[in-house]
Design a protein around this motif. Structure first.
Motif, mmCIF file in Angstrom:
data_model
loop_
_atom_site.group_PDB
_atom_site.id
_atom_site.type_symbol
_atom_site.label_atom_id
_atom_site.label_comp_id
_atom_site.label_asym_id
_atom_site.label_seq_id
_atom_site.Cartn_x
_atom_site.Cartn_y
_atom_site.Cartn_z
ATOM 1 N N TRP A 249 0.829 -1.194 0.000
ATOM 2 C CA TRP A 249 0.000 0.000 0.000
ATOM 3 C C TRP A 249 0.860 1.239 0.000
ATOM 4 O O TRP A 249 1.773 1.388 0.818
ATOM 5 N N GLN A 250 0.615 2.164 -0.906
ATOM 6 C CA GLN A 250 1.342 3.425 -0.984
ATOM 7 C C GLN A 250 0.321 4.552 -0.894
ATOM 8 O O GLN A 250 -0.178 5.048 -1.915
ATOM 9 N N PRO A 251 0.002 4.985 0.339
ATOM 10 C CA PRO A 251 -1.127 5.892 0.542
ATOM 11 C C PRO A 251 -0.959 7.272 -0.063
ATOM 12 O O PRO A 251 -1.936 7.978 -0.240
ATOM 13 N N ASP A 252 0.248 7.663 -0.403
ATOM 14 C CA ASP A 252 0.449 9.004 -0.942
ATOM 15 C C ASP A 252 0.329 9.054 -2.460
ATOM 16 O O ASP A 252 0.437 10.122 -3.055
ATOM 17 N N GLN A 253 0.136 7.918 -3.084
ATOM 18 C CA GLN A 253 0.029 7.894 -4.530
ATOM 19 C C GLN A 253 -1.437 7.771 -4.946
ATOM 20 O O GLN A 253 -2.197 7.033 -4.338
ATOM 21 N N THR A 254 -1.788 8.495 -6.009
ATOM 22 C CA THR A 254 -3.143 8.402 -6.553
ATOM 23 C C THR A 254 -3.138 7.374 -7.676
ATOM 24 O O THR A 254 -2.437 7.555 -8.670
ATOM 25 N N PRO A 255 -3.893 6.288 -7.540
ATOM 26 C CA PRO A 255 -3.866 5.245 -8.572
ATOM 27 C C PRO A 255 -4.487 5.738 -9.871
ATOM 28 O O PRO A 255 -5.441 6.521 -9.881
ATOM 29 N N SER A 256 -3.939 5.265 -10.973
ATOM 30 C CA SER A 256 -4.452 5.616 -12.294
ATOM 31 C C SER A 256 -5.741 4.858 -12.579
ATOM 32 O O SER A 256 -6.144 3.955 -11.840
ATOM 33 N N HIS A 257 -6.371 5.245 -13.693
ATOM 34 C CA HIS A 257 -7.573 4.542 -14.161
ATOM 35 C C HIS A 257 -7.272 3.054 -14.322
ATOM 36 O O HIS A 257 -8.069 2.196 -13.931
ATOM 37 N N GLU A 258 -6.106 2.726 -14.893
ATOM 38 C CA GLU A 258 -5.753 1.321 -15.119
ATOM 39 C C GLU A 258 -5.588 0.564 -13.812
ATOM 40 O O GLU A 258 -6.021 -0.595 -13.687
ATOM 41 N N VAL A 259 -4.971 1.194 -12.822
ATOM 42 C CA VAL A 259 -4.773 0.537 -11.534
ATOM 43 C C VAL A 259 -6.120 0.292 -10.846
ATOM 44 O O VAL A 259 -6.352 -0.778 -10.267
ATOM 45 N N LEU A 260 -7.007 1.261 -10.917
ATOM 46 C CA LEU A 260 -8.329 1.078 -10.316
ATOM 47 C C LEU A 260 -9.079 -0.081 -10.975
ATOM 48 O O LEU A 260 -9.790 -0.849 -10.302
ATOM 49 N N GLN A 261 -8.910 -0.258 -12.273
ATOM 50 C CA GLN A 261 -9.541 -1.389 -12.955
ATOM 51 C C GLN A 261 -8.924 -2.711 -12.505
ATOM 52 O O GLN A 261 -9.620 -3.727 -12.393
ATOM 53 N N VAL A 262 -7.621 -2.699 -12.230
ATOM 54 C CA VAL A 262 -6.970 -3.903 -11.691
ATOM 55 C C VAL A 262 -7.552 -4.243 -10.317
ATOM 56 O O VAL A 262 -7.779 -5.418 -9.997
#
Length: 294
Positions: A249-262
């Motif tokens: 978990w990397q709480p300071d990073q905003t996940p991309s659209h692709e990561v959210l789909q993963v």
């Protein structure tokens, strides 16, 4: 990510108690059979409850991601003929933000159901032994799930309960089931934490923040504690759960659209649950008990 440490049932070691007399065994076996049927029925119901909650959670997570991405891209979105309407982007963003909050609540509700179902799985897996209880001033022997006599292991001295399986063998099969759901609950908790944190970080709730050690719903840690999934004062959750999250978990990073789909795909896959093996276990136990568990 490391899997959660298996929670072994009490008395999981091979029985060291002396073999009961044939008369005692004849009294114990019907009560033990009745108890095992009850506990495996509880396992079946809890499994169904867990899978239903996971399906609901995936639906709510998908709706949350869709609303979040729409709000994220709203400032640069081509609105066509609507672009010149006063305040259209702000109004749309506000509605999407409220939709996110609704989806957060529903996702947490589904996760809570998964936690409660996991607790029921653990309790049923720990309740398979049948202990004798002699009533005061009565020659009748009664049976209970609680061990009052430390010399009574509750497993009939390792004798088969029905035809082939001892209590310990039933416990081992139940524990195999429980370990799958606990491992998957760990992953689901990480995904819930990340999905909630994304929307918190990007403006739905500016003053909110989440850490792995926070309760995600009131009473969550009480449920974990009641089934032995808390490990000491220094960790709100088991140590290996926390260690796994610190790597993933990397709480300071905003996940991309692709990561959210993963994330959504991972939720749908139930990667730690081997459905064919679960079906095999229930079929095996049902055949041994001569009942249908499905």
């Amino acid at each position: 990510m490391e899997a959660a440490t298996p929670t072994r049932p009490p008395h999981a070691a091979p029985s060291s108690s002396p073999s009961p007399s044939p008369a005692s065994l004849r009294q114990w076996r019907p009560a033990a059979q009745r108890n095992l049927r009850n506990q495996w029925s509880r396992l079946l119901a809890a499994k169904a409850r867990w899978l239903s909650a996971a399906a609901d959670g995936r639906s709510h997570a998908s709706a949350l991601v869709n609303a979040h991405l729409s709000r994220r891209y709203m400032p640069g979105m081509d609105l066509g003929v609507l672009k010149d309407m006063p305040g259209i982007r702000e109004k749309a963003s506000g509605k999407l933000a409220r939709r996110e909050e609704q989806c957060q609540s529903m996702l947490l509700s589904a996760y809570r159901e998964m936690v409660l179902a996991t607790a029921e799985l653990v309790r049923a897996s720990h309740s398979m032994r049948c202990f004798s209880k002699v009533a005061a001033n009565s020659p009748l022997i009664r049976f209970t799930e609680r061990q009052d006599d430390m010399n009574d292991s509750g497993d009939g001295g390792g004798s088969p309960v029905f035809k082939w399986f001892s209590v310990l063998e039933f416990e081992n099969l139940a524990q195999e089931l429980v370990d799958m759901f606990i491992s998957e609950l760990q992953l689901k908790r990480l995904l819930v934490l990340e999905l909630l944190s994304v929307t918190f970080k990007e403006g739905v709730q500016h003053d909110a923040s989440l850490e792995w050690s926070n309760e995600l719903f009131d009473g969550e840690f009480n449920e974990f504690q009641s089934i032995g999934l808390l490990s000491g004062d220094n960790y709100a959750l088991p140590k290996n759960w926390s260690a796994g999250v610190s790597k993933a978990w990397q709480p300071d990073q905003t996940p991309s659209h692709e990561v959210l789909q993963v994330y959504l795909t991972s939720w749908l896959a139930n990667v730690n649950i081997k459905t064919s093996r679960i079906d095999e276990i229930f079929e095996l136990v049902g055949e041994e008990m001569q009942i249908k568990l499905s």
